[in-house]
Write a protein that holds these residues in place. Structure first.
Motif, PDB file in Angstrom:
ATOM      1  N   GLU A 243       0.828  -1.210   0.000  1.00 20.87           N
ATOM      2  CA  GLU A 243       0.000   0.000   0.000  1.00 20.87           C
ATOM      3  C   GLU A 243       0.859   1.255   0.000  1.00 20.87           C
ATOM      4  OE1 GLU A 243      -1.346   0.813   4.442  1.00 20.87           O
ATOM      5  OE2 GLU A 243      -1.430  -1.331   3.993  1.00 20.87           O
ATOM      6  N   LEU A 244       2.039   1.190   0.643  1.00 26.41           N
ATOM      7  CA  LEU A 244       2.939   2.340   0.678  1.00 26.41           C
ATOM      8  C   LEU A 244       3.555   2.605  -0.693  1.00 26.41           C
ATOM      9  CD1 LEU A 244       4.740   1.846   4.114  1.00 26.41           C
ATOM     10  CD2 LEU A 244       2.837   3.370   3.560  1.00 26.41           C
ATOM     11  N   LYS A 247       1.150   4.605  -2.637  1.00 29.52           N
ATOM     12  CA  LYS A 247       1.079   6.000  -2.175  1.00 29.52           C
ATOM     13  C   LYS A 247       2.293   6.795  -2.656  1.00 29.52           C
ATOM     14  CE  LYS A 247      -1.695   5.269   2.010  1.00 29.52           C
ATOM     15  NZ  LYS A 247      -1.717   5.347   3.500  1.00 29.52           N
ATOM     16  N   ILE A 248       3.458   6.182  -2.633  1.00 29.88           N
ATOM     17  CA  ILE A 248       4.693   6.870  -3.015  1.00 29.88           C
ATOM     18  C   ILE A 248       4.661   7.294  -4.484  1.00 29.88           C
ATOM     19  CG2 ILE A 248       7.180   6.546  -3.371  1.00 29.88           C
ATOM     20  CD1 ILE A 248       7.138   4.793  -0.826  1.00 29.88           C
ATOM     21  N   LYS A 250       2.322   8.192  -6.215  1.00 26.41           N
ATOM     22  CA  LYS A 250       1.353   9.261  -6.452  1.00 26.41           C
ATOM     23  C   LYS A 250       1.877  10.624  -5.990  1.00 26.41           C
ATOM     24  CE  LYS A 250      -2.196   6.879  -8.110  1.00 26.41           C
ATOM     25  NZ  LYS A 250      -2.796   7.176  -9.434  1.00 26.41           N
ATOM     26  N   LEU A 251       3.058  10.644  -5.352  1.00 26.03           N
ATOM     27  CA  LEU A 251       3.608  11.901  -4.847  1.00 26.03           C
ATOM     28  C   LEU A 251       3.957  12.851  -5.988  1.00 26.03           C
ATOM     29  CD1 LEU A 251       6.034  10.582  -2.076  1.00 26.03           C
ATOM     30  CD2 LEU A 251       3.808  11.677  -1.740  1.00 26.03           C
ATOM     31  N   GLN A 258       7.660  14.237   2.359  1.00 28.28           N
ATOM     32  CA  GLN A 258       6.598  13.640   1.557  1.00 28.28           C
ATOM     33  C   GLN A 258       6.463  12.143   1.860  1.00 28.28           C
ATOM     34  OE1 GLN A 258       4.345  15.028  -0.665  1.00 28.28           O
ATOM     35  NE2 GLN A 258       5.089  16.980   0.144  1.00 28.28           N
ATOM     36  N   LEU A 259       7.590  11.475   2.065  1.00 28.26           N
ATOM     37  CA  LEU A 259       7.548  10.047   2.410  1.00 28.26           C
ATOM     38  C   LEU A 259       6.871   9.840   3.760  1.00 28.26           C
ATOM     39  CD1 LEU A 259      11.037   8.621   1.316  1.00 28.26           C
ATOM     40  CD2 LEU A 259       8.848   8.369   0.162  1.00 28.26           C
ATOM     41  N   LYS A 261       4.536  11.620   4.997  1.00 25.56           N
ATOM     42  CA  LYS A 261       3.103  11.812   4.796  1.00 25.56           C
ATOM     43  C   LYS A 261       2.445  10.566   4.208  1.00 25.56           C
ATOM     44  CE  LYS A 261       3.271  16.841   4.214  1.00 25.56           C
ATOM     45  NZ  LYS A 261       3.039  17.988   3.272  1.00 25.56           N
ATOM     46  N   CYS A 262       3.221   9.754   3.514  1.00 30.22           N
ATOM     47  CA  CYS A 262       2.686   8.505   2.935  1.00 30.22           C
ATOM     48  C   CYS A 262       2.389   7.458   4.000  1.00 30.22           C
ATOM     49  CB  CYS A 262       3.668   7.922   1.923  1.00 30.22           C
ATOM     50  SG  CYS A 262       3.729   8.822   0.374  1.00 30.22           S
TER      51      CYS A 262
END
Length: 375
Positions: A243-244, A247-248, A250-251, A258-259, A261-262
């Motif tokens: 899942e991470l 998310k990464i 999509k940054l 930023q990482l 926040k993921c």
């Protein structure tokens, strides 16, 4: 009471292998633990030749090469039940090439006894014996092993022998033995393939939702993650959760903040944060031509559903015509793979789908090719 010999040192190993190397057929099973590791931790390996039943302690015996050499003998048939994980272990640990295997679970499919039928069920159906599986999830890495664990381990290969004999007789009688051996060999050869980390990302679901650049990032992150897992022998999700990864990619920008926040935890940030930023930063300047093609989702279109339905109907007819259970001939996954091969890969002859490989080609190809061309 099942009689067995526990082998715990290399001298005993050598003596037992001298007897096993002349056997025409061996029943084989393993007990292992695979919870936090990429590769399974082998505890014991059980072998029965019809007379001698040995349980080899893979933790106490530091060098199993003599045993692996014995199992590489092409003249000895090696019988397993549900062999996938056993073969993963043997292929990973053995310096020798294992050949000539047969899987009673595959035999059972071809003989119409069910898909993925368990060992206990076969014991009940064919031998009228109930197997106590309570030890199957016990701690196999703890020493000493209990008498209950050893009896359970011995029973798996002891009862596998008469099960194999009965299934083998039926397969010869129905002239399915040749197809079964081909199918078992296909499984074995797949296990021997070198892990291709470049296509690791294709195992994920929902790829059709991603744009080419996002697919490119996911490909690189998945490649890094699995290679790190293999190097450190850690399960991939203990490196970084799937899942991470999604998310990464999509940054909009790549930085430590930023990482965070993921959702990366402190341990993940400590071990991987800076390295992930390095990987991702390098990807920005890569030429667009290096991106994977956008993945098309075709299986929910009317055209796909119509084609799938027609192929399924024809395959059911072929299974009846050739007297091969449908579970042995095809699966929904095989049909999907076939349609994608025709529509997306444009009949690429270097990458044939399973449904038209080997023995299935003569049975299936002409019929399904006509359906694919008509649609």
């Amino acid at each position: 009471m099942i009689s067995y010999t526990l082998i715990e040192n290399e001298l005993e190993l050598e003596k037992s292998c001298l007897l096993l190397r002349d056997a025409p057929i061996l029943m084989i099973d393993t007990e292992f633990v695979k919870t936090r590791t990429f590769f399974a931790s082998l505890s014991i390996l059980q072998i029965f030749d019809g007379k001698n039943l040995y349980i080899f302690d893979a933790i106490k015996i530091k060098n199993l090469d003599l045993l692996w050499l014995t199992l590489s003998n092409p003249d000895i048939k090696k019988v397993f039940h549900s062999s996938s994980e056993d073969l993963d272990i043997i292929v990973h640990l053995s310096p020798y090439d294992i050949t000539n295997i047969v899987d009673t679970q595959i035999m059972a499919v071809f003989l119409g006894l069910g898909l993925s039928v368990g060992f206990s069920k076969l014991c009940s159906q064919l031998l009228n014996i109930d197997i106590d599986k309570s030890e199957s999830r016990s701690n196999w890495l703890h020493r000493p092993l209990s008498e209950s664990q050893l009896r359970y381990a011995a029973s798996d290969v002891y009862y596998l022998y008469p099960i194999y004999q009965r299934l083998n007789h039926l397969s010869i009688e129905r002239k399915l033995d040749g197809l079964i051996l081909i199918e078992c060999n296909r499984l074995l050869e797949a296990k021997k393939q070198t892990h291709n980390s470049d296509v690791e990302y294709l195992k994920f679901n929902g790829l059709w939702k991603l744009q080419p650049f996002e697919l490119f990032l996911l490909q690189k992150l998945a490649k890094w993650r699995v290679e790190e897992a293999i190097k450190r022998n850690i399960a991939v999700n203990f490196i970084l959760r799937e899942e991470l990864l999604f998310k990464i990619i999509k940054l909009e920008s790549f930085s430590i903040n930023q990482l965070k926040k993921c959702g990366l935890n402190l341990n993940e940030m400590k071990h991987h944060g800076k390295h992930l930023i390095t990987i991702l930063s390098k990807m920005k300047d890569v030429c667009v031509s290096k991106y994977p093609n956008k993945i098309l989702k075709i299986d929910d279109t009317p055209k796909y559903k119509k084609t799938h339905k027609e192929i399924l109907k024809r395959l059911i007819e072929l299974s009846l015509e050739f007297e091969i259970p449908r579970e042995a001939l095809f699966s929904k996954k095989m049909i999907k793979q076939l349609i994608e091969w025709a529509w997306l890969d444009e009949y690429d002859q270097t990458n044939l789908p399973v449904l038209i490989q080997s023995w299935r080609f003569d049975i299936v190809y002409k019929s399904v090719r006509n359906i694919l061309e008509q649609n």
